[in-house]
Enzyme design. Structure first.
Site, mmCIF file in Angstrom:
data_model
loop_
_atom_site.group_PDB
_atom_site.id
_atom_site.type_symbol
_atom_site.label_atom_id
_atom_site.label_comp_id
_atom_site.label_asym_id
_atom_site.label_seq_id
_atom_site.Cartn_x
_atom_site.Cartn_y
_atom_site.Cartn_z
ATOM 1 N N SER A 73 0.913 -1.152 0.077
ATOM 2 C CA SER A 73 0.141 0.026 0.084
ATOM 3 C C SER A 73 0.939 1.225 0.018
ATOM 4 C CB SER A 73 -0.965 0.146 1.227
ATOM 5 O OG SER A 73 -1.920 1.023 1.294
ATOM 6 N N ARG A 81 -11.830 6.532 10.219
ATOM 7 C CA ARG A 81 -11.375 5.097 10.223
ATOM 8 C C ARG A 81 -12.440 4.168 9.750
ATOM 9 N NH1 ARG A 81 -6.715 2.392 9.543
ATOM 10 N NH2 ARG A 81 -7.118 0.218 10.637
ATOM 11 N N ASP A 89 -8.812 -6.082 -4.619
ATOM 12 C CA ASP A 89 -8.540 -4.839 -4.221
ATOM 13 C C ASP A 89 -8.859 -3.685 -4.860
ATOM 14 O OD1 ASP A 89 -7.254 -2.674 -3.036
ATOM 15 O OD2 ASP A 89 -5.084 -3.378 -3.274
ATOM 16 N N HIS A 112 -8.010 -4.988 -0.240
ATOM 17 C CA HIS A 112 -6.847 -4.083 -0.147
ATOM 18 C C HIS A 112 -6.060 -4.816 1.161
ATOM 19 C CE1 HIS A 112 -3.923 -1.102 -0.640
ATOM 20 N NE2 HIS A 112 -3.985 -0.682 0.786
ATOM 21 N N ASP A 113 -6.695 -5.179 1.991
ATOM 22 C CA ASP A 113 -6.068 -5.991 3.337
ATOM 23 C C ASP A 113 -5.263 -7.209 2.781
ATOM 24 O OD1 ASP A 113 -6.234 -4.157 5.199
ATOM 25 O OD2 ASP A 113 -8.022 -5.290 6.096
#
Lengths: 382, 201
Positions: free
Chosen positions: A157, A227, A322, A355-356
């Site tokens: 990232s 968040r 992602d 994405h994680d």
């Protein structure tokens, strides 16, 4: 967590701090007269000092990439899945360095540090940092540790952006650049998400234009919202469906606005626990670092031109689900490297985690990563 | 390293020292590794299979995960000396389009494929009335990856139609050997065809 440390763990670790007293001039035009950097190391630096690997962290990460601080720790460092003896970043071979980036709130100088001119925390007055500034500060730490050339600079990232910038700014000082779930710049959609996150923080009544420390409050609500929003973009539609579906916490609808669906409960939990260990000004700053990153900008928006002088060999990895930095963004980096006939390997990993995924142990990803790390040459190695 | 397939050795004979090569459907990277050793070539392999990608990395081959059905848009015009594809064109959705893409990207194209004109294939269809299953084409019609099979004649017709010049041709059997009958009647006796091509100017 552990009663005994797992054999593939780097074990008990502790952070170190280095105080830099040489001023660092930043891309924004301002100068940090002095600053401190917190970092951790795992494994051993060999005699030739050619087995060092730099790990670059992402938006909310820090220097604690692997191992445990104590036997009471619930969780190891954030990339413990990939760093340790026999893991892809094998500490039997490599000397691993991970530092907390400038502007963060996890130990290195940042908005929560005391501004020597004002004798109070910098808050919103901490200079806007860029990826290029980070890379310079990382290179300085390398000098302190006696590392003139990294075997590899690795990041996922925002960390991948640093690995890319390294190859551009210090072509001779790294042999491999590993860019995982990265991008060469943010898209308008990415910036839009960041802007909503910033607005959530800045419109919190407790924000006090960033000087909330003096009021002994934190913009909890705003940071939590930021968040929560960010977290949605780290997951995928598919992974959320698998994880939560439409499951209800109490098994029935309550016809109200309290938490009912599991996904709501999860997001609120993520948001709340984030507020306890992260600083709102830092969050604002990190989103700006992301927005500003665009190494092609000074090359007429031609990434291929930006990568002409690159000498590092590249591994680029992306994940199919992602949507924050989708495979197409990684392919832009690959294409620019191909245009220059640079050495590059690219893997597109099938994964539902979004994405994680770069933090997960997806078998093909780990195999690719491990195989690549294994063929990194360490001259003089037995 | 294991003994090299004869078609790969033949390809080596067609490639100039120090060339920049793109290998489509590169498998575990055997051909590129061979060419790197014997001909000092540089280049990349394109592959879609996960296991092969890992094998390429282990063989120190620059491999790029690519779906060949999506074309070669990442590669600039004439950026390679050779674009090679061994026994994979018949698995592509539009072989004609990919062939033109290969000629756009490379100065020359080297392509190999199993020939459907081989007498055993004809025999199977003619006498047995069944789609041929052979050593060169081992799958049944319903589970085969080979969706665009052709004969030497078919392929050469496509080349004429698309203004592609055939610089060289070789035919071998499944053991990658050439016999006299094959040389006399390549479309009937050749099991695997090899072509070196370029765009007609």
């Amino acid at each position: 967590m552990p009663d005994i440390l797992p054999p593939d763990s780097v074990g008990l670790v502790s952070p170190q701090t280095y105080q830099f007293n040489t001023p660092l001039s930043l891309v924004c035009g301002r100068t940090l007269p002095n600053y401190q950097i917190v970092y951790e190391t795992y494994g051993k630096l060999n005699e030739r000092r050619n087995n060092a690997v730099l790990i670059c962290h992402a938006l909310s990460g820090d220097h604690h990439a692997a191992g445990f601080y104590s036997m009471q720790d619930k969780k190891p460092g954030w990339w413990d899945t990939c760093i340790g003896p026999g893991k892809p970043i094998d500490t039997n071979r490599f000397f691993v360095v991970c530092l907390n980036n400038l502007g963060s709130c996890r130990g290195s100088s940042g908005p929560t540090s005391i501004n020597p001119d004002m004798n109070k925390p910098y808050g919103p007055d901490f200079p806007i940092i860029t990826v290029r500034d980070w890379v310079r500060s990382q290179a300085r730490l390398g000098d302190v540790l006696g590392i003139t050339q990294w075997a590899a600079v690795i990041g996922g990232s925002l960390g991948g952006m640093q690995a890319l910038q390294w190859a551009i700014d210090y072509p001779k000082h790294l042999r491999h650049s590993i860019v995982i779930a990265g991008a060469s710049k943010l898209s308008a959609q990415n910036i839009a998400f960041n802007e909503v996150a910033r607005q959530a923080i800045m419109s919190d009544p407790e924000f006090h234009a960033g000087h909330y420390y003096q009021h002994n409050v934190v913009p909890r609500q705003g940071l939590m919202l930021a968040r929560m929003l960010g977290h949605i973009t780290y997951l995928s539609d598919e992974s959320m469906r698998q994880k939560f579906g439409r499951e209800l916490r109490e098994g029935k609808l309550n016809f109200g606005f309290d938490v009912e669906f599991q996904v709501e409960s999860y997001l609120r939990h993520q948001g709340r626990s984030f507020v306890d260990h992260f600083d709102a000004n830092t969050y604002l700053l990190m989103t700006k670092v992301l927005d500003y990153f665009d190494p092609a900008n000074e090359y007429n928006n031609d990434l291929s031109k930006a990568l002409t002088e690159v000498q590092a060999k590249f591994l680029v990895v992306s994940f199919t689900s992602d949507w924050r930095f989708p495979p197409s963004r990684s392919r832009e980096i690959v294409k620019a490297l191909l245009d220059n006939k640079k050495t590059v390997t690219y893997a597109e990993v099938k994964a539902s985690e979004g994405h994680d995924a770069f933090l997960m142990t997806i078998p093909h990803y780990i195999q690719v990563f491990q195989a690549y790390m294994q063929q990194i040459d360490i001259p003089g190695e037995n | 390293m294991k003994r090299l397939r004869t078609d790969l050795v033949l390809i080596g004979e067609w490639i100039e020292e120090g060339s920049h090569v793109l290998d489509l459907g590169c498998g575990d990277g055997t051909l590129l590794a061979h060419l790197r050793e014997t001909h000092r070539v540089t280049g990349y392999g394109l592959e879609i299979d996960d296991e092969n990608i890992v094998r390429c990395i282990k063989n120190n081959i620059n491999v790029i995960h690519t779906d060949l059905n999506e074309g070669l848009s990442e590669f600039a015009d004439q950026s390679f000396d050779y674009v090679v594809m061994t026994q994979a064109i018949q698995t592509i959705r539009r072989p004609d389009e990919l062939l033109l893409e290969m000629l756009r990207v490379g100065r020359e194209v080297i392509i190999t494929f199993p020939s459907f004109g081989h007498w055993k294939a004809r025999f199977s269809l003619f006498f047995k009335g069944m789609m041929p299953v052979s050593r060169a084409l081992p799958s049944d019609w319903y589970d085969t990856e080979n969706i665009h099979l052709c004969t030497l004649k078919d392929f050469e017709r496509l080349c004429r139609k698309k203004w592609i010049e055939i610089l060289e041709r070789a035919v071998v059997n499944i053991d990658h050997r050439t016999t006299t009958t094959m040389k006399l009647l390549p479309n009937l006796f050749g099991e695997i065809a090899l072509y070196r091509l370029r765009r007609r100017t």
